[in-house]
Design a protein around this motif. Structure first.
Motif, short mmCIF file in Angstrom:
data_model
loop_
_atom_site.label_atom_id
_atom_site.label_comp_id
_atom_site.label_asym_id
_atom_site.label_seq_id
_atom_site.Cartn_x
_atom_site.Cartn_y
_atom_site.Cartn_z
N LEU A 1 0.64 -1.19 0.02
CA LEU A 1 -0.01 -0.01 0.10
C LEU A 1 0.73 1.23 -0.07
O LEU A 1 0.82 2.13 -0.72
N ALA A 2 1.95 1.46 0.90
CA ALA A 2 2.93 2.39 0.86
C ALA A 2 3.63 2.64 -0.64
O ALA A 2 3.61 3.71 -1.02
N ALA A 3 4.20 1.62 -1.17
CA ALA A 3 4.53 1.69 -2.47
C ALA A 3 3.40 2.15 -3.42
O ALA A 3 3.69 3.11 -4.51
N PHE A 4 2.31 1.74 -3.27
CA PHE A 4 1.30 2.30 -4.42
C PHE A 4 1.02 3.80 -4.05
O PHE A 4 1.10 4.68 -4.98
N VAL A 5 1.08 4.20 -2.81
CA VAL A 5 0.67 5.44 -2.29
C VAL A 5 1.93 6.47 -2.90
O VAL A 5 1.49 7.49 -3.51
N ALA A 6 3.08 5.93 -3.00
CA ALA A 6 4.23 6.78 -3.29
C ALA A 6 4.52 6.79 -4.65
O ALA A 6 5.13 7.78 -4.97
N PHE A 7 4.35 5.66 -5.39
CA PHE A 7 4.78 5.67 -6.53
C PHE A 7 3.54 5.68 -7.69
O PHE A 7 3.84 6.50 -8.78
N THR A 8 2.60 5.05 -7.45
CA THR A 8 1.33 5.00 -8.62
C THR A 8 0.47 5.95 -8.29
O THR A 8 -0.21 6.56 -9.06
N LEU A 9 0.21 6.16 -7.12
CA LEU A 9 -1.14 7.42 -6.72
C LEU A 9 -0.91 8.69 -7.30
O LEU A 9 -1.78 9.26 -7.89
N PRO A 10 0.30 9.20 -7.19
CA PRO A 10 0.31 10.48 -7.82
C PRO A 10 0.25 10.53 -9.42
O PRO A 10 -0.53 11.52 -9.77
N SER A 11 0.66 9.48 -10.12
CA SER A 11 0.26 9.49 -11.44
C SER A 11 -1.00 9.13 -11.57
O SER A 11 -1.79 9.91 -12.51
N ALA A 12 -1.87 8.59 -10.89
CA ALA A 12 -3.48 8.21 -11.04
C ALA A 12 -3.71 9.51 -10.85
O ALA A 12 -5.09 9.80 -11.52
N LEU A 13 -3.64 10.07 -9.74
CA LEU A 13 -4.24 11.53 -9.36
C LEU A 13 -3.98 12.55 -10.58
O LEU A 13 -5.09 13.35 -10.88
N ALA A 14 -3.04 12.55 -11.34
CA ALA A 14 -2.61 13.41 -12.40
C ALA A 14 -3.71 13.20 -13.65
O ALA A 14 -4.18 13.94 -14.25
N LEU A 15 -3.81 11.82 -13.75
CA LEU A 15 -4.89 11.20 -14.87
C LEU A 15 -6.44 11.68 -14.56
O LEU A 15 -7.07 11.92 -15.31
N VAL A 16 -6.73 11.45 -13.11
CA VAL A 16 -8.10 11.88 -12.74
C VAL A 16 -8.23 13.55 -12.95
O VAL A 16 -9.12 13.88 -13.52
N GLY A 17 -7.11 14.11 -12.78
CA GLY A 17 -7.27 15.48 -12.66
C GLY A 17 -7.38 16.01 -14.28
O GLY A 17 -8.26 16.91 -14.60
N LEU A 18 -6.68 15.31 -15.19
CA LEU A 18 -6.69 15.57 -16.64
C LEU A 18 -8.06 15.16 -17.09
O LEU A 18 -8.66 15.76 -17.78
N ALA A 19 -8.54 14.00 -16.54
CA ALA A 19 -10.07 13.70 -16.99
C ALA A 19 -11.06 14.45 -16.47
O ALA A 19 -12.08 14.82 -17.32
N THR A 20 -10.91 15.20 -15.35
CA THR A 20 -11.84 16.24 -15.08
C THR A 20 -11.67 17.40 -15.79
O THR A 20 -12.71 18.05 -15.98
N VAL A 21 -10.39 18.05 -16.16
CA VAL A 21 -10.44 18.98 -16.98
C VAL A 21 -10.73 18.93 -18.42
O VAL A 21 -11.26 19.91 -19.28
N LEU A 22 -10.59 17.60 -19.11
CA LEU A 22 -10.89 17.26 -20.48
C LEU A 22 -12.14 17.90 -21.07
O LEU A 22 -12.06 18.52 -22.02
N PRO A 23 -13.42 17.78 -20.11
CA PRO A 23 -14.70 18.18 -20.77
C PRO A 23 -14.51 19.80 -20.95
O PRO A 23 -15.38 20.25 -21.60
N ARG A 24 -13.66 20.31 -20.22
CA ARG A 24 -13.83 21.88 -20.22
C ARG A 24 -12.78 22.38 -21.55
O ARG A 24 -12.77 23.48 -21.50
N LEU A 25 -12.03 21.39 -22.03
CA LEU A 25 -11.08 21.85 -23.13
C LEU A 25 -11.80 21.79 -24.50
O LEU A 25 -12.35 20.88 -24.80
#
Length: 186
Positions: free
Chosen positions: A24-48
């Motif tokens: 879980l710590a490895a996921f939070v430190a390594f994978t979660l940041p990129s997953a959050l970036a993808l979610v952020g992009l997906a959230t902004v995408l309809p506004r583009l």
């Protein structure tokens, strides 16, 4: 180490070193940041919208296709070191490019497996390294619990799309992608 292999390696190292909390710590430190970036992009995408939004999306698609092409080239070098494997891979890719039906993918996988069994039966496997993993195949049974309800097509679609995105599938950069076969009937 590109793509999902780096996430899998980080997760595995965390699991082996410190159990589920380490994973879980490895996921939070390594994978979660990129997953959050993808979610952020997906959230902004309809506004583009407009020409700027279209250009940004086009640029992202070009980068995604370049990354996928690089990964495919790297995998080709490692996974197709001889003529027999290259032939199987080229014939499979050509068949998939020419065929439009989703069921053809299953047929190609089956035929490639049979061709590999016949053509590669005399090849010698690499020396295996024993790795003691304290988690067995029963841990994977947790996924069956998720599909026990009548929502299994929705769960299957989620895994299909996630796998397609992680492995550079057509859902991320190909405009000709269609819904999975199990969703077309309903």
């Amino acid at each position: 180490m590109p793509g999902p292999a780096s996430s899998q390696l980080g997760f595995s190292l965390g699991l082996l070193r410190a159990g589920w909390l380490g994973a879980l710590a490895a996921f939070v430190a390594f994978t979660l940041p990129s997953a959050l970036a993808l979610v952020g992009l997906a959230t902004v995408l309809p506004r583009l919208s407009g020409s700027v939004g279209v250009a940004e999306i086009h640029g992202l698609r070009l980068v995604a296709c370049a990354v996928v092409a690089d990964a495919v080239q790297g995998m080709a070098r490692k996974l197709c070191p001889d003529a027999a494997r290259r032939t199987i891979a080229i014939l499979a890719a050509a068949t998939l490019l020419l065929a439009g039906a989703a069921w053809v993918q299953l047929v190609v996988v089956g035929l490639a497996a049979m061709a590999g069994a016949v053509l590669l039966s005399t090849s010698t496997p690499r020396d295996a390294v024993a790795l003691a993993v304290p988690y067995g195949s029963r841990s994977g049974g947790l996924l069956l619990l998720a599909t026990a309800s009548d929502r299994w097509p929705t769960v299957a679609e989620a895994f299909y799309r996630a796998g397609a995105l992680v492995f550079g599938g057509a859902t991320s950069c190909c405009p000709c992608w269609k819904s999975p076969w199990w969703l077309q009937a309903g």
